[in-house]
Every structure is written in C-alpha cells, then in structure tokens.
Design a protein around this motif. Structure first.
Motif, mmCIF file in Angstrom:
data_model
loop_
_atom_site.group_PDB
_atom_site.id
_atom_site.type_symbol
_atom_site.label_atom_id
_atom_site.label_comp_id
_atom_site.label_asym_id
_atom_site.label_seq_id
_atom_site.Cartn_x
_atom_site.Cartn_y
_atom_site.Cartn_z
ATOM 1 N N LYS A 157 0.834 -1.213 0.000
ATOM 2 C CA LYS A 157 0.000 0.000 0.000
ATOM 3 C C LYS A 157 0.867 1.260 0.000
ATOM 4 C CE LYS A 157 -4.046 -2.141 2.246
ATOM 5 N NZ LYS A 157 -3.615 -3.552 2.344
ATOM 6 N N ARG B 75 -7.524 6.238 11.891
ATOM 7 C CA ARG B 75 -8.821 5.708 11.478
ATOM 8 C C ARG B 75 -9.948 6.691 11.771
ATOM 9 N NH1 ARG B 75 -7.998 3.543 16.581
ATOM 10 N NH2 ARG B 75 -9.887 3.144 17.812
ATOM 11 N N ILE B 78 -10.054 8.834 8.740
ATOM 12 C CA ILE B 78 -10.661 8.061 7.644
ATOM 13 C C ILE B 78 -12.183 8.002 7.831
ATOM 14 C CG2 ILE B 78 -10.867 5.758 6.619
ATOM 15 C CD1 ILE B 78 -8.098 6.155 6.050
ATOM 16 N N PHE B 163 -7.260 7.698 1.148
ATOM 17 C CA PHE B 163 -7.974 6.671 1.910
ATOM 18 C C PHE B 163 -7.199 5.348 1.982
ATOM 19 C CE2 PHE B 163 -11.296 9.734 0.969
ATOM 20 C CZ PHE B 163 -11.920 9.831 2.203
ATOM 21 N N THR B 164 -5.898 5.447 1.914
ATOM 22 C CA THR B 164 -5.076 4.254 2.153
ATOM 23 C C THR B 164 -5.132 3.939 3.646
ATOM 24 O OG1 THR B 164 -3.646 4.763 0.286
ATOM 25 C CG2 THR B 164 -2.747 3.303 1.959
ATOM 26 N N ASN B 165 -5.514 2.715 3.971
ATOM 27 C CA ASN B 165 -5.911 2.384 5.348
ATOM 28 C C ASN B 165 -5.309 1.030 5.753
ATOM 29 O OD1 ASN B 165 -7.310 2.365 7.758
ATOM 30 N ND2 ASN B 165 -9.364 2.413 6.855
ATOM 31 N N CYS B 169 -7.404 -2.364 7.032
ATOM 32 C CA CYS B 169 -7.487 -3.370 5.961
ATOM 33 C C CYS B 169 -6.840 -4.677 6.418
ATOM 34 C CB CYS B 169 -6.788 -2.882 4.696
ATOM 35 S SG CYS B 169 -7.791 -1.760 3.701
ATOM 36 N N PRO B 221 -9.152 -1.201 -6.479
ATOM 37 C CA PRO B 221 -9.682 0.041 -5.894
ATOM 38 C C PRO B 221 -10.796 0.647 -6.743
ATOM 39 C CG PRO B 221 -7.594 0.480 -6.972
ATOM 40 C CD PRO B 221 -7.808 -1.006 -7.069
ATOM 41 N N PHE B 250 -11.878 2.267 2.575
ATOM 42 C CA PHE B 250 -10.713 2.324 1.678
ATOM 43 C C PHE B 250 -11.231 2.092 0.260
ATOM 44 C CE2 PHE B 250 -9.689 -2.060 0.171
ATOM 45 C CZ PHE B 250 -10.753 -2.705 0.777
#
Lengths: 400, 400
Positions: A157, B75, B78, B163-165, B169, B221, B250
């Motif tokens: 990621k 988070r 997010i 939104f890279t989480n 994830c 994605p 995400f």
C-alpha cells in the motif's frame, strides 16, 4: 522545485564535477547532449579513458511542442525509483542508477553506449537470441516481487502511494483507450484507412473490451509496472538486454507491460512486410520474431509460476492452483493490451518508426491495415485466451 | 498526535463547550459515555431541551484486549472523511458529521438516538420495510460516485492515496481471508464443528476462490467502500436508515460492501431457525429477510445502471453494454464476499449476536452448520452468477 534549472553542456558537466564521485580526480571531462526524446535532456559525460556516464534531466514541458505542454518533474523521481526497485530484483536487465536529485529532476545512469536501442536494430534486421527470454525474465521478476503474492500488504500500500503517477498515466489513458476510438485531433492516419477506422469505432463488442481494459488500467494495482515497454525502451547487444525509461511506472495490471512488448514485436513483424522485399530474408525475420514472442510467453509463464510457488509470502494466495488461474487472467489482459498497442500506434498520436519509415505509401498502408486488423482481433479474442499457446496461435492465425 | 488525550465525561463536555457551536449559550449540558465497541469512546452530550450530539473518540488501542493491541488514530480521520464523502452523494442515508479534529481523533456527529442499531432490532424480530431499498441506494450512490465511471482519473488517484488504510485493511485481510481457512488461535468454534471446518479447509476449489477474493480485496480500488457494512453499522427506524462507522473505509471492490450486508441478513435468517420456535412467526421473518435481500439486489442493480447511463463521465467506460458487464462482476464479487462473511462470523474471531445469543447449544450448532454450508456454496458458485436473480436463487436453494 525552486532549485530547478535546465542544464546545458557546461552546467551538466559542472554538476558532475562537483559530485566528484564518477571519475578519477583531474580527469579531463567532456559533455554533449544527444537526447532524441521529447521530454528529457540526455547528456553523455566522458573522460579521455573510455569512462563515461549518462546524465538525464526531465524538462518541465514536452519538448516536441515547445513549452506549451507542461509536464510534472516528479516523473524523474518515479523513473529513478522504478529503476532502483526493478534493479534490486533484476539487476542484470535494468540500467543502473548511480545518482538521483529530485529537485533538479536529474538522474545519473550507467552509460549503455556499447548497446543499441532495440527498435532501430530490429528495423535494420538485426536479431538477438536472448531477447525473448531476457524480457520475460525482467517482466516475471519485477512483476512478481512487487505483487500481493510477495509484498506485505502494508509495504504494498505504501508503494502504491509512492508510485501514484497521475500525469503520465493520463497520457496512456488518453492515447491507448480514448483517442483511437473516436474523432480526435491527436489521431494521425491516412485517408485510405478512414473506412477501416470507422468500422472499428462502430464495433460495440470491441468498445466494451476497450472499456474493460481501461477500467483495469485504472483500478488493478497488481504490480509496479515499467509502464512504457516498447522496443525504444530496451537497449540490446548480442549478450545484454537492459530496460530504460520507466517514467510511466505505476501500480497497474501485470499484463500491460507484457502486452505492450509483444505488441511492439508484432508492429515490427507487420512492418517487415513493407520493409523487406526479399521473401527468404523476410521469412527469416518473421520466424525470429514469432520465436521471440513464443519464448517470451513461455519463459514468462514458467518463471512467474516458479516464483509464485517458491516465493509467495501471502498465506491465502499460496492456495495450490491459484497462481495458474491468476496468470491466465494476466495473459488475457496482455493479449488485450497488446491489441490496444497495435491500434494506437497505427492510428493514434504516437506512431512507430518501424511503419512510418516505409517509404512506399501503398506498402505502408497495407501494413497499417494489417496491424489494425490484428489489434482488433487480439482484443476481441482476449477473454477466451486460456494459455500462452492460445495467445500464440491467435497471433499465428492472423499473421500467416 | 502529541495533543492526543483520551476524554472522560468531564473533558468531553468541556471540549464541546469550548467549541460552543452546537447548543445555545448558557445551556445546561450533561455528558455520559455509552460506547459498546472495542475501539472507540462514544459520548452523548445533551441539554435539557432534547438537544443532543454524539462525540466519538478513537482509542489508540483495541479496548477489548487492554492497551496491548495498538491501533492507529488515523482511522478517526478516515471515518470522518468517508462519512463526509458518502454524505455528499447520499445525505439521507449517512450520519452527519458536525465537526472533526484529527489530532484528538474526535468526531462530533448528529445524535441518532431516535433510531436503533439494526442488528438488535432484527434479533428482536423487528422489520423495516425500506431497509433493502435504502441500503441499495446508499451502496449504489456511494460506489458509483467514487468510481472510475464518475471521478476524473487524477481525483480518483488522489482519493485512493488519501484513503489508504493499511491497519484496518489488515484486520479484514486476516479475519476474512486467512484465519478461518487454517488453524489459528483467533478462531472460535465449538468442537462439534471441527469436522465440517476440517473439510472446508481441505476444499482446494474453495481455497482458490478465497485467494481470488483476497487478491481482489488487495488490488481492486473500484470505489470508496464503507468497509464494514454489517447490521451493527446501520441505524434504523420505521422511516429512516443511517450508515455509521466506516472506519474500515478504503478503495476496494464494489461487491465487498454489498456482499457483507447480504451476508449479515443471511446470518440473521439462519439464526432465526434457532431463535424463533413458532413456525409461522419464523416463516414471516424469513420471508421478510428474503424480500429485503431481493429488493436490495434489484434496486442496487437498477440504480447503479441508471447512474452509469446518466452520470458516467469517462469516455471509454460509457461504451454501451459495459456497465452491465461490469455490474455482473460486481455481483459475482458480492456473492463471494457474502460467503466469506458467513464463514468468518461462524468460525473466526468476531461472531454475531444473532447466533451467539442462541442459548440451546444444539440449536446454535445447527445454525452454525447452516451458515458454514451456505457460505461455502456462495463462494463456490460466485463465478457462475450472471444476474441478481442467479444470486437470489442460489440463496433460496440453500435456505429453503
């Protein structure tokens, strides 16, 4: 980027002298620019003892159209970083980065002056025995080691973020998947092709497949791609193969690089019909190209599956049989992207010398008709491809 | 994050008073904490005139296991950002964000005190006529407007980065796709299930499909997902439906949210076999749940295709027929992810009250056997699903 200034021969030389790490002290250095690309300056700096390096600097605009088409300098960072990542897992086939400066958009590379650009060599009828296998090795190793099979999810990621490349991706998105399929001023083809182009644009099944391929290009970050694998991005000699110029690098579908490469060999194959008058000579070159394609597909599959079997670190993705299923979809993608490369190089903005250099207009047109038809058939049949042999047989059936 | 400090009732109240924008001056405010989750504090702050707001604060660890399982405070950013993005395209069905402070990991939300958590209501045999259609609307609108069909490629890529989480994830990657399919201390199921679990783990076709679903979760994605659509993430009343808690948000495959939701309705469906003794009452609840699933699938399809037809901005993706083909794959994914939800909620770490509250061990076991079997069949049949009706018929054939 305020430090940025475009180099000339003198300032490029001074920059290298100040770094002082590439040549013995007191070397007598000279420098000349020889870039023939549109986006970058390329200097060779050499001493009087056969030592030399390449300094590449990104320009903040596309040179072919003056300063009117601005382009991010960030592509120099991307290019150097892709080379470093790919070089780590495939050093023998990746040009070596000696130094990088993001602010100046400068990368210093090993000089591959003993090698030559593959496209020019192929156009002169040269052949390289190891080409198919070398390209397969590069594509298998670079794609596997940057995939979910190998990278930890967090590392993957982070890399996807690092290699987000919107401006250069946008060029591909436009030129591969949009322009050729509609009226656009960037397109470029002779009037005699109009009818065939018109029919192609009316083919609704083809357009659905183009949408699918574009959708996958957008949203399938399977690996860190080179992003621009054509025969102008590969240096060759009889015993070496080196990839250069991955400024279009980003995380995308594995099949894109493989398909682009095979597409360029097929463009060359078709071009020979217009370039080489003597039938036996032409047959030899055709046989060489088909063998190279066949070898490339087989070695890619073999190496990729071996890596997946031996090196996969993700628990779920290790499921026996999954890598074969995954690879089948990669081949389908490759076949589709191969087709888009043939079409866009025939009727879009960026052509290939292989075809454009054919002087006789009728011969050139015949080649263009063939590449267009072959591209269309590759795209239409991609989803039914189940093996490397299927891919190869489809090619054979349309070029023989 | 140096400013971070976990609130108590007093400090939460002071924080709200200092912001001073939610209540009339000189209001008499009170505050209490009532969070039952494991990852967050949840306070209600109210005045004496029925006005109230919710203050949610992320904890830097998972509360269920003390401070030993650290979790990123990011988070909270997010979650608030997903709510804002989803709220923009689907305000009626998304809880409203009134304020967010990333450093304190604090979000102030409208109070949905008049509504109740869907899971509890379903477990009490309540039904909500608009549920299937509302959830479909939320999923269709939020997924379409954050897809490549609608967003510009550059905006989309920037959002994917934003939104890279990775941490949240990773929880899904482990709990959905790894743990249930191998021996792991986090798994949780009665000894009587051992044989069925063992057989499931030996099913190589199932494991290939799990690999495919995990691979797609990693590298597809397609849209900004909620990421945790279970019946505990939805507030309901007889005329309102509101989504909360998208901290797992995400960019992932569109089918994931849809499949998770249907999976939770199916868990509830099967649980009724152990919860509701009277056959006519049970039949009514079963009919309600199947109708809700059917409505949800149909409305989702209908709205998504209408949006694709009317609002798509990408030229290539507008190709007639492509959105239908794309949606078919979304349904296949949804069916697969639905199956993984049933399995992981039955034998993995995180169970559902629907089943765990069944007191009689034999009845509970019978339900677990059913959810496990149904989950497996959904996954095995996912790739052959060609329509919402296929999806629905497969469910019917295994629950009837």
């Amino acid at each position: 980027m305020s430090k940025y200034v475009a180099f000339n021969n003198d300032t490029a030389l001074s920059y290298v002298q100040e770094l002082g790490q590439f040549f013995p002290t007191d070397s007598e250095l000279s420098c000349y620019e020889f870039g023939d690309g549109n986006l970058n300056l390329v200097f060779r700096i050499q001493d009087t003892n056969q030592r030399s390096i390449i300094l590449k600097q990104a320009l903040p605009y596309a040179r072919c159209v003056g300063e009117s088409w601005p382009l991010t300098l960030d592509r120099a960072r991307i290019e150097a970083s892709v080379l470093q990542k790919h070089g780590k897992v495939c050093p023998a086939l990746t040009v070596k980065v000696l130094h990088h400066d993001s602010e100046l958009a400068v990368t210093i590379l090993e000089d591959l002056g003993d090698l030559a650009i593959l496209r020019g060599e192929l156009n002169q009828g040269q052949t390289f025995r190891q080409l198919g296998s070398d390209v397969a090795t590069y594509l298998a190793r670079t794609s596997f080691y940057h995939s979910d099979f190998y990278l930890s999810p967090a590392d993957k990621k982070a890399l996807v973020q690092e290699f987000t490349n919107p401006e250069l991706c946008s060029i591909t998105e436009d030129l591969f998947f949009d322009d050729p399929y509609r009226v656009h001023e960037r397109n470029n083809f002779p009037a005699e092709l109009t009818e065939q182009v018109h029919l192609l644009r009316q083919n609704s099944t083809l357009l659905i497949n183009i949408a699918r391929l574009k959708s996958k290009f957008f949203s399938s970050p399977q690996t860190l791609l080179h992003g621009d694998v054509h025969t102008g991005s590969i240096f060759v000699s009889q015993n070496q193969t080196k990839f250069i110029d991955p400024e279009f690098g980003f995380f995308g579908p594995i099949g894109f690089d493989l398909g682009s490469f095979i597409g360029n060999l097929l463009l060359n194959y078709c071009a020979h019909n217009g370039r080489v008058a003597e039938a036996p000579r032409r047959r030899d070159l055709h046989t060489y190209l088909l063998n190279t394609i066949s070898t490339c597909l087989q070695v890619f599959e073999q190496q990729w599956l071996a890596l997946a079997k031996e090196e996969s670190r993700d628990l779920a993705l290790q499921a026996p049989g999954f890598s074969e299923q995954f690879l089948q979809e990669v081949l389908q993608d490759a076949m589709g992207y191969c087709g888009t490369e043939l079409i866009r190089r025939t009727i879009g903005l960026a052509h290939v010398a292989d075809i454009d250099e054919i002087e006789a207009a009728d011969k050139r047109l015949a080649v263009q008709k063939q590449t267009l038809l072959l591209g269309e058939q590759l795209i239409l049949n991609a989803k039914s491809c189940r093996s490397t042999d299927d891919f190869y047989q489809l090619i054979i059936s349309f070029v023989h």
